[in-house]
Structure formats: C-alpha cells, structure tokens
Design an enzyme around this catalytic site. Structure first.
Site, mmCIF file in Angstrom:
data_model
loop_
_atom_site.group_PDB
_atom_site.id
_atom_site.type_symbol
_atom_site.label_atom_id
_atom_site.label_comp_id
_atom_site.label_asym_id
_atom_site.label_seq_id
_atom_site.Cartn_x
_atom_site.Cartn_y
_atom_site.Cartn_z
ATOM 1 N N GLU A 1 0.636 -7.134 22.295
ATOM 2 C CA GLU A 1 1.288 -5.951 22.862
ATOM 3 C C GLU A 1 0.333 -5.195 23.795
ATOM 4 O O GLU A 1 -0.888 -5.253 23.572
ATOM 5 C CB GLU A 1 1.794 -5.030 21.730
ATOM 6 C CG GLU A 1 0.696 -4.423 20.885
ATOM 7 C CD GLU A 1 1.254 -3.618 19.705
ATOM 8 O OE1 GLU A 1 2.045 -4.165 18.919
ATOM 9 O OE2 GLU A 1 0.866 -2.439 19.587
ATOM 10 N N ARG B 1 1.546 -4.988 12.044
ATOM 11 C CA ARG B 1 0.721 -5.302 13.207
ATOM 12 C C ARG B 1 1.251 -6.563 13.857
ATOM 13 O O ARG B 1 1.746 -7.466 13.165
ATOM 14 C CB ARG B 1 -0.737 -5.583 12.795
ATOM 15 C CG ARG B 1 -1.614 -4.359 12.687
ATOM 16 C CD ARG B 1 -1.889 -3.700 14.047
ATOM 17 N NE ARG B 1 -2.759 -2.559 13.915
ATOM 18 C CZ ARG B 1 -2.373 -1.309 13.639
ATOM 19 N NH1 ARG B 1 -1.094 -1.048 13.467
ATOM 20 N NH2 ARG B 1 -3.256 -0.327 13.548
ATOM 21 N N GLY C 1 0.856 -1.195 0.000
ATOM 22 C CA GLY C 1 0.000 0.000 0.000
ATOM 23 C C GLY C 1 0.885 1.235 0.000
ATOM 24 O O GLY C 1 2.042 1.194 -0.428
ATOM 25 N N ILE D 1 2.350 2.904 2.431
ATOM 26 C CA ILE D 1 3.580 2.861 3.242
ATOM 27 C C ILE D 1 4.614 1.957 2.575
ATOM 28 O O ILE D 1 5.796 2.305 2.487
ATOM 29 C CB ILE D 1 3.271 2.404 4.683
ATOM 30 C CG1 ILE D 1 2.333 3.420 5.352
ATOM 31 C CG2 ILE D 1 4.547 2.257 5.502
ATOM 32 C CD1 ILE D 1 1.746 2.971 6.690
ATOM 33 N N HIS E 1 5.755 0.276 19.293
ATOM 34 C CA HIS E 1 4.691 0.709 18.360
ATOM 35 C C HIS E 1 4.738 2.234 18.147
ATOM 36 O O HIS E 1 3.769 2.944 18.442
ATOM 37 C CB HIS E 1 3.315 0.269 18.896
ATOM 38 C CG HIS E 1 2.267 0.182 17.816
ATOM 39 N ND1 HIS E 1 1.269 -0.743 17.806
ATOM 40 C CD2 HIS E 1 2.071 0.935 16.704
ATOM 41 C CE1 HIS E 1 0.499 -0.573 16.741
ATOM 42 N NE2 HIS E 1 0.972 0.450 16.051
ATOM 43 N N ILE E 2 5.867 2.684 17.602
ATOM 44 C CA ILE E 2 6.083 4.136 17.460
ATOM 45 C C ILE E 2 6.331 4.552 16.013
ATOM 46 O O ILE E 2 6.823 5.657 15.769
ATOM 47 C CB ILE E 2 7.270 4.611 18.341
ATOM 48 C CG1 ILE E 2 8.557 3.822 18.014
ATOM 49 C CG2 ILE E 2 6.921 4.532 19.812
ATOM 50 C CD1 ILE E 2 9.813 4.425 18.621
HETATM 51 C C1 GLV Z 1 -0.587 2.585 13.715
HETATM 52 O O1 GLV Z 1 -0.239 1.491 13.976
HETATM 53 C C2 GLV Z 1 -1.626 2.899 12.757
HETATM 54 O O2 GLV Z 1 -2.302 1.975 12.278
HETATM 55 O O3 GLV Z 1 -1.794 4.084 12.459
#
Ligand code: GLV
Length: 326
Positions: A268, A239, A155, A157, A286-287
């Site tokens: 998590e 994820r 996608g 990203i 998760h940053i």
């Molecule tokens: C973060 O994990 C998001 O889905 O924006």
C-alpha cells in the site's frame, strides 16, 4: 539547550505546539514522503523522531544517525521498526497501544457489515443510476447476527471485536492465537480458542487482527482460502502482507470466497489491480483508527513518549524497555 526532534510526517498543529515547548522541532507539515536517504539526512543531529508506519527504521538508518535515541511511532503496529536493530543500537522504540483499541474494533465491525451486506457494491449500483425496481434478491448478502465470527490474532483489538460480535450481534465467537487467553478473559469475550484449521473451516466471517512479522507473512494464502467456506467473508484490518492479495483476488473472482473487506494491502498505497477489478470486495485506505479524537490521542501519546523519555527518562509505552535498563 533543548533536545532536537524531527516530526517525520504531517501532524496535528497542537501536537507540534506541545513538542515545541520542550524541543527544537523540525517538522514536515507538507507531508513529503522522504526516501530512506532523505530521512537519514533529515535526522542528522536529531535525538528523537516522531514516525508513522511509513518510515522504515533499520540498522542502515541507525548507523547513519548516531545522535538518535528514540523513535516514537504514531501507530500500535511497529513492523516499520527493526526492533532488534534498534535495541542493538540502544535506540528506544515506542508505539501507541490502547488509545485506538475501541475505535479500531468499531471499524472492523463496520467493514464486516459493509462487506457481508454488500453496502459499497449496492451504493455504486444506485449512484450509477442502475436501480429501477425492487427485487427479492437484489444485493442479498450474508447474515451476520447469530453466525460464527472467527478472529485470527486475539490482542486488545481482537478482544474488542469479539465482544461486539458476541454481545452486539449474538455471534458465536471462535479465535486462534499463538497463546490462548486465560479463562476469565475468554469468558469476558465469550470466545473459544480453536486450531487455525478449525477457525478457517468454521468461520462465517473471519477477521484478521494479528501483528505483521516474517512469521505472519501470508498467513492467509491459497491453501488457507481453500479451507474456508465458499459463503465466508474475510476482513483484514491488521496489515498488508498478512494476506496474499493475488491469491485472495483469485478466490474472490472464482467464487471460492464470497467477499472480502480490506483496510490494508501488500505494498500500500498501491492496491493489487486484480482486487480493484473484483466487485465483491470493500476497499478502504488504512483508516481503521481514523476518528479525529483517536488520531489526536495517538499523536499525543507519541509526543508524550518523546517528552517522557528525552526529558525524564520515562517513556509511557516502550517496546524495547531493555534499552532503558542499559
Ligand atoms: C495502524 O495501522 C496502527 O498500527 O496503529
């Protein structure tokens, strides 16, 4: 009377102020992690809710909250939403795409570099006072530039990561996705579609950027890890649950896989103890989207979805637009 909305987690004060111009706002600035029952109690009489990935919205909650009309997630991922149940209940779902794409792609690359070049591990060594001489092979890691970058999930990203790899680091980029990109987008990303098997076999560095669903659960498990190069690096910024963390820890421990960089985890914020015991894994909480401007843009977009929908019937980024038509 103004509509009522609940902001279910702590958020930027300026975003609360903006919401308060339009709504009766209940907030949770103490960031209490409510149970599903507590969330349902808090939602009584609320027309909208501002959520993050940690509030599960499912049929049981919707049945208990008949006034709810919209759930605005401050995240691009929305696996905390049962979208079918929401559509069935006539509740709109929104997320925050686009505003975090480049920031998250930057982080993916940072984690890849930190993992391949053993940055965390070597820093811990230095801080522990163990560095007493230069050595030819001290923390020798994997080469990044010019190597093969594999991307699972392509996608926005994934495409950002492909461009960084191809144009910034001269990497050969291959990807696997259910649907292949059109030729023009492939050319823009300098990326070539391959089968999942080929992706696993040929990647020197494999980046996971696919959404979580029942279908993508454990997309990388023991079988997949066994197909990867022993020298490979695996990076998960997608994820938790996409990787079988226990199988990954075993592969890292036995040297079946060289290293991993993980920003997301199964269950998590609890991290599998076997991963914590591995030296060859970089772990972050998760940053990936966490810069001040990007997190603010995400929160503003979630707020704008509440305002757009509850005041004007026009959300900016709906996930189940069929609710609007109905
Ligand atoms: C973060 O994990 C998001 O889905 O924006």
């Amino acid at each position: 009377m103004k509509p009522a909305v609940l902001v279910a987690r702590a958020v930027f004060p300026e975003v609360l102020d903006k919401l308060a111009q339009h709504f009766e706002v209940s907030s949770n600035q103490d960031d209490v992690l409510w149970t599903p029952t507590e969330l349902a109690q808090q939602l009584q009489g609320q027309q909208g809710v501002f959520t993050t990935g940690s509030q599960r919205i499912d049929a049981a909650l919707l049945a208990a909250c008949p006034d709810l009309k919209i759930c605005a997630n401050m995240a691009v991922g929305y696996n905390n939403f049962d979208l079918d149940a929401m559509t069935e209940a006539g509740v709109l779902a929104t997320n925050t795409p686009d505003v975090l794409t480049e920031t998250t792609a930057d982080f993916g690359f940072a984690l890849l570099l930190a993992t391949a070049r053993r940055i965390s591990e070597s820093e811990h060594f230095l801080r522990a006072g163990l560095w007493n001489h230069w050595r030819y092979d001290l923390f020798a890691g994997a080469e990044v530039h010019g190597r093969t970058l594999g991307i699972l999930g392509m996608g926005r990203i994934g495409q950002g990561i492909a461009k960084r790899g191809a144009f910034g680091f001269g990497m050969k980029v291959i990807y696997h996705n259910r649907s292949r990109l059109d030729d023009a987008t492939e050319a823009t990303c300098q990326a070539r579609w391959v089968s999942k098997e080929e992706l696993l076999r040929n990647s020197d560095h494999l980046m996971l950027v696919l959404p979580y669903s029942a279908a993508s659960h454990h997309s990388i498990g023991q079988l997949e890890l066994a197909q990867m190069k022993h020298t490979a690096t695996l990076v998960n910024i997608a994820r938790g649950g996409i990787v079988d963390d226990a199988a990954l820890a075993a592969a890292l421990r036995t040297g079946q896989l060289a290293a991993a960089g993980l920003d997301v985890f199964e269950g998590e914020p609890v991290v599998h103890p076997d991963l914590l015991a591995c030296h060859n894994v970089v772990l972050t909480p998760h940053i990936a989207s966490a810069t001040q401007p990007t997190r603010l843009a995400m929160a503003q977009l979630a707020a704008d979805n509440l305002i757009g929908f509850l005041l004007h019937g026009k959300p900016l980024t709906p996930l189940n637009p069929q609710v609007l038509a109905a």
